[in-house]
Design a protein around this motif. Structure first.
Motif, PDB file in Angstrom:
ATOM      1  N   VAL A   3       0.860  -1.184   0.000  1.00  0.00           N
ATOM      2  CA  VAL A   3       0.000   0.000   0.000  1.00  0.00           C
ATOM      3  C   VAL A   3       0.896   1.233   0.000  1.00  0.00           C
ATOM      4  O   VAL A   3       1.830   1.319   0.801  1.00  0.00           O
ATOM      5  N   ILE A   4       0.609   2.146  -0.909  1.00  0.00           N
ATOM      6  CA  ILE A   4       1.288   3.436  -0.905  1.00  0.00           C
ATOM      7  C   ILE A   4       0.241   4.526  -0.739  1.00  0.00           C
ATOM      8  O   ILE A   4      -0.932   4.342  -1.094  1.00  0.00           O
ATOM      9  N   THR A   5       0.644   5.644  -0.186  1.00  0.00           N
ATOM     10  CA  THR A   5      -0.272   6.758   0.047  1.00  0.00           C
ATOM     11  C   THR A   5       0.402   8.056  -0.371  1.00  0.00           C
ATOM     12  O   THR A   5       1.577   8.267  -0.080  1.00  0.00           O
ATOM     13  N   THR A   6      -0.357   8.878  -1.042  1.00  0.00           N
ATOM     14  CA  THR A   6       0.102  10.224  -1.384  1.00  0.00           C
ATOM     15  C   THR A   6      -1.011  11.200  -1.079  1.00  0.00           C
ATOM     16  O   THR A   6      -2.154  10.796  -0.834  1.00  0.00           O
ATOM     17  N   GLU A   7      -0.682  12.472  -1.067  1.00  0.00           N
ATOM     18  CA  GLU A   7      -1.691  13.465  -0.719  1.00  0.00           C
ATOM     19  C   GLU A   7      -1.494  14.748  -1.499  1.00  0.00           C
ATOM     20  O   GLU A   7      -0.419  15.025  -2.024  1.00  0.00           O
ATOM     21  N   ALA A   8      -2.564  15.508  -1.558  1.00  0.00           N
ATOM     22  CA  ALA A   8      -2.566  16.848  -2.131  1.00  0.00           C
ATOM     23  C   ALA A   8      -3.606  17.638  -1.344  1.00  0.00           C
ATOM     24  O   ALA A   8      -4.388  17.064  -0.575  1.00  0.00           O
ATOM     25  N   SER A   9      -3.611  18.933  -1.529  1.00  0.00           N
ATOM     26  CA  SER A   9      -4.563  19.752  -0.785  1.00  0.00           C
ATOM     27  C   SER A   9      -5.056  20.914  -1.637  1.00  0.00           C
ATOM     28  O   SER A   9      -4.484  21.224  -2.688  1.00  0.00           O
ATOM     29  N   GLN A  34      -5.936  12.363   0.862  1.00  0.00           N
ATOM     30  CA  GLN A  34      -4.948  11.284   0.869  1.00  0.00           C
ATOM     31  C   GLN A  34      -5.519  10.103   0.098  1.00  0.00           C
ATOM     32  O   GLN A  34      -6.635   9.664   0.372  1.00  0.00           O
ATOM     33  N   VAL A  35      -4.731   9.612  -0.842  1.00  0.00           N
ATOM     34  CA  VAL A  35      -5.148   8.473  -1.653  1.00  0.00           C
ATOM     35  C   VAL A  35      -4.183   7.329  -1.406  1.00  0.00           C
ATOM     36  O   VAL A  35      -2.962   7.502  -1.495  1.00  0.00           O
ATOM     37  N   SER A  36      -4.733   6.165  -1.093  1.00  0.00           N
ATOM     38  CA  SER A  36      -3.925   4.954  -0.901  1.00  0.00           C
ATOM     39  C   SER A  36      -4.191   3.997  -2.054  1.00  0.00           C
ATOM     40  O   SER A  36      -5.348   3.736  -2.401  1.00  0.00           O
ATOM     41  N   ILE A  49       3.183   1.925  -8.005  1.00  0.00           N
ATOM     42  CA  ILE A  49       3.133   2.883  -9.108  1.00  0.00           C
ATOM     43  C   ILE A  49       4.084   4.007  -8.743  1.00  0.00           C
ATOM     44  O   ILE A  49       4.323   4.270  -7.554  1.00  0.00           O
ATOM     45  N   ASP A  50       4.619   4.672  -9.721  1.00  0.00           N
ATOM     46  CA  ASP A  50       5.479   5.819  -9.473  1.00  0.00           C
ATOM     47  C   ASP A  50       4.642   6.898  -8.771  1.00  0.00           C
ATOM     48  O   ASP A  50       3.576   7.287  -9.263  1.00  0.00           O
ATOM     49  N   PHE A  51       5.112   7.375  -7.626  1.00  0.00           N
ATOM     50  CA  PHE A  51       4.376   8.403  -6.890  1.00  0.00           C
ATOM     51  C   PHE A  51       4.067   9.612  -7.776  1.00  0.00           C
ATOM     52  O   PHE A  51       3.004  10.225  -7.654  1.00  0.00           O
ATOM     53  N   GLY A  52       5.002   9.972  -8.651  1.00  0.00           N
ATOM     54  CA  GLY A  52       4.814  11.151  -9.493  1.00  0.00           C
ATOM     55  C   GLY A  52       3.603  11.056 -10.401  1.00  0.00           C
ATOM     56  O   GLY A  52       2.954  12.062 -10.687  1.00  0.00           O
ATOM     57  N   ILE A  53       3.269   9.850 -10.842  1.00  0.00           N
ATOM     58  CA  ILE A  53       2.136   9.656 -11.745  1.00  0.00           C
ATOM     59  C   ILE A  53       0.821   9.895 -11.021  1.00  0.00           C
ATOM     60  O   ILE A  53      -0.014  10.688 -11.474  1.00  0.00           O
ATOM     61  N   ILE A  54       0.617   9.230  -9.901  1.00  0.00           N
ATOM     62  CA  ILE A  54      -0.634   9.412  -9.161  1.00  0.00           C
ATOM     63  C   ILE A  54      -0.714  10.819  -8.594  1.00  0.00           C
ATOM     64  O   ILE A  54      -1.778  11.440  -8.574  1.00  0.00           O
ATOM     65  N   LYS A  55       0.409  11.351  -8.137  1.00  0.00           N
ATOM     66  CA  LYS A  55       0.432  12.700  -7.568  1.00  0.00           C
ATOM     67  C   LYS A  55      -0.020  13.735  -8.606  1.00  0.00           C
ATOM     68  O   LYS A  55      -0.771  14.665  -8.274  1.00  0.00           O
ATOM     69  N   LYS A  56       0.406  13.573  -9.853  1.00  0.00           N
ATOM     70  CA  LYS A  56       0.033  14.510 -10.905  1.00  0.00           C
ATOM     71  C   LYS A  56      -1.479  14.527 -11.113  1.00  0.00           C
ATOM     72  O   LYS A  56      -2.098  15.596 -11.198  1.00  0.00           O
ATOM     73  N   LYS A  59      -3.269  15.972  -7.963  1.00  0.00           N
ATOM     74  CA  LYS A  59      -3.100  17.427  -7.907  1.00  0.00           C
ATOM     75  C   LYS A  59      -4.017  18.111  -8.917  1.00  0.00           C
ATOM     76  O   LYS A  59      -4.632  19.139  -8.609  1.00  0.00           O
ATOM     77  N   ALA A  60      -4.137  17.556 -10.103  1.00  0.00           N
ATOM     78  CA  ALA A  60      -5.014  18.140 -11.125  1.00  0.00           C
ATOM     79  C   ALA A  60      -6.469  18.152 -10.659  1.00  0.00           C
ATOM     80  O   ALA A  60      -7.188  19.141 -10.863  1.00  0.00           O
ATOM     81  N   LEU A  61      -6.905  17.076 -10.022  1.00  0.00           N
ATOM     82  CA  LEU A  61      -8.269  17.030  -9.482  1.00  0.00           C
ATOM     83  C   LEU A  61      -8.455  18.083  -8.397  1.00  0.00           C
ATOM     84  O   LEU A  61      -9.473  18.778  -8.359  1.00  0.00           O
ATOM     85  N   CYS A  62      -7.488  18.194  -7.508  1.00  0.00           N
ATOM     86  CA  CYS A  62      -7.577  19.175  -6.424  1.00  0.00           C
ATOM     87  C   CYS A  62      -7.606  20.600  -6.972  1.00  0.00           C
ATOM     88  O   CYS A  62      -8.323  21.456  -6.450  1.00  0.00           O
ATOM     89  N   GLU A  63      -6.850  20.840  -8.024  1.00  0.00           N
ATOM     90  CA  GLU A  63      -6.798  22.187  -8.596  1.00  0.00           C
ATOM     91  C   GLU A  63      -8.141  22.626  -9.166  1.00  0.00           C
ATOM     92  O   GLU A  63      -8.422  23.819  -9.229  1.00  0.00           O
TER      93      GLU A  63
END
Length: 133
Positions: A3-9, A34-36, A49-56, A59-63
Motif C-alpha cells: 500500500v502506498i499513500t500520497t496526498e494533495a490539498s 490522501q489516496v492509498s 506505481i510511481d508516486f509522481g504519476i498518481i500525484k500529478k 493534484k489536477a483534481l484538487c486544482e
C-alpha cells in the motif's frame, strides 16, 4: 499487500443547504486528500506505481476545486448564482452535497484507473472522512 499513500490539498469554501447548524453558512477549509493505492505484487520497477504519476492526477483534481466555492447543484437560486458569476467568483458545481464524505467518494471514483484502496478527505487536521469499497 503493498500500500502506498500520497496526498494533495486545496483551499475552498462550501456550505450545506438547510443544515441545522453553523455549516449552512459559507465557510472555508484547507482540504487535504490522501489516496492509498494497493497491489499484491510490485511491477518490474519495484513499485506499486510511481508516486509522481498518481500525484500529478490527484493534484489536477484538487486544482479544479482550489480557491472556489463548492456548490451542490440546485442548492442556490439562479439569481444568486448569476450574481456570483457576475462578480467573477470561481464556482465548482457538484451533483452531491459537498461534505467530506461525498468528496472522499468523488476522489475515489475519479481515480479508478489506479488500484485505489481508499481515500481520506480532511476538512480540518483532526476531522476526516474515509471512503473505500
Amino acid at each position: 499487500m503493498y500500500v502506498i499513500t500520497t496526498e494533495a490539498s486545496f483551499d475552498a469554501a462550501h456550505f450545506l443547504k438547510d443544515y441545522p447548524g453553523k455549516c449552512h453558512n459559507i465557510h472555508g477549509h484547507r482540504w487535504k486528500v490522501q489516496v492509498s493505492l494497493q497491489a499484491e505484487t510490485l511491477g518490474a520497477e519495484g513499485m506499486v506505481i510511481d508516486f509522481g504519476i498518481i500525484k500529478k492526477d490527484l493534484k489536477a483534481l484538487c486544482e479544479t476545486f482550489d480557491h472556489t466555492l463548492i456548490i451542490e447543484e440546485g442548492s442556490l437560486k439562479p439569481q444568486t448564482v448569476a450574481a456570483l458569476q457576475e462578480e467573477d467568483f470561481a464556482l465548482s458545481f457538484v451533483p452531491f452535497r459537498p461534505t467530506a464524505e461525498h468528496l472522499s467518494r468523488y476522489f475515489f471514483e475519479a481515480l479508478q484507473k489506479y488500484p485505489v484502496l481508499s481515500v481520506d478527505v480532511y476538512e480540518t487536521p483532526g476531522n476526516k472522512a474515509h471512503y473505500e469499497l
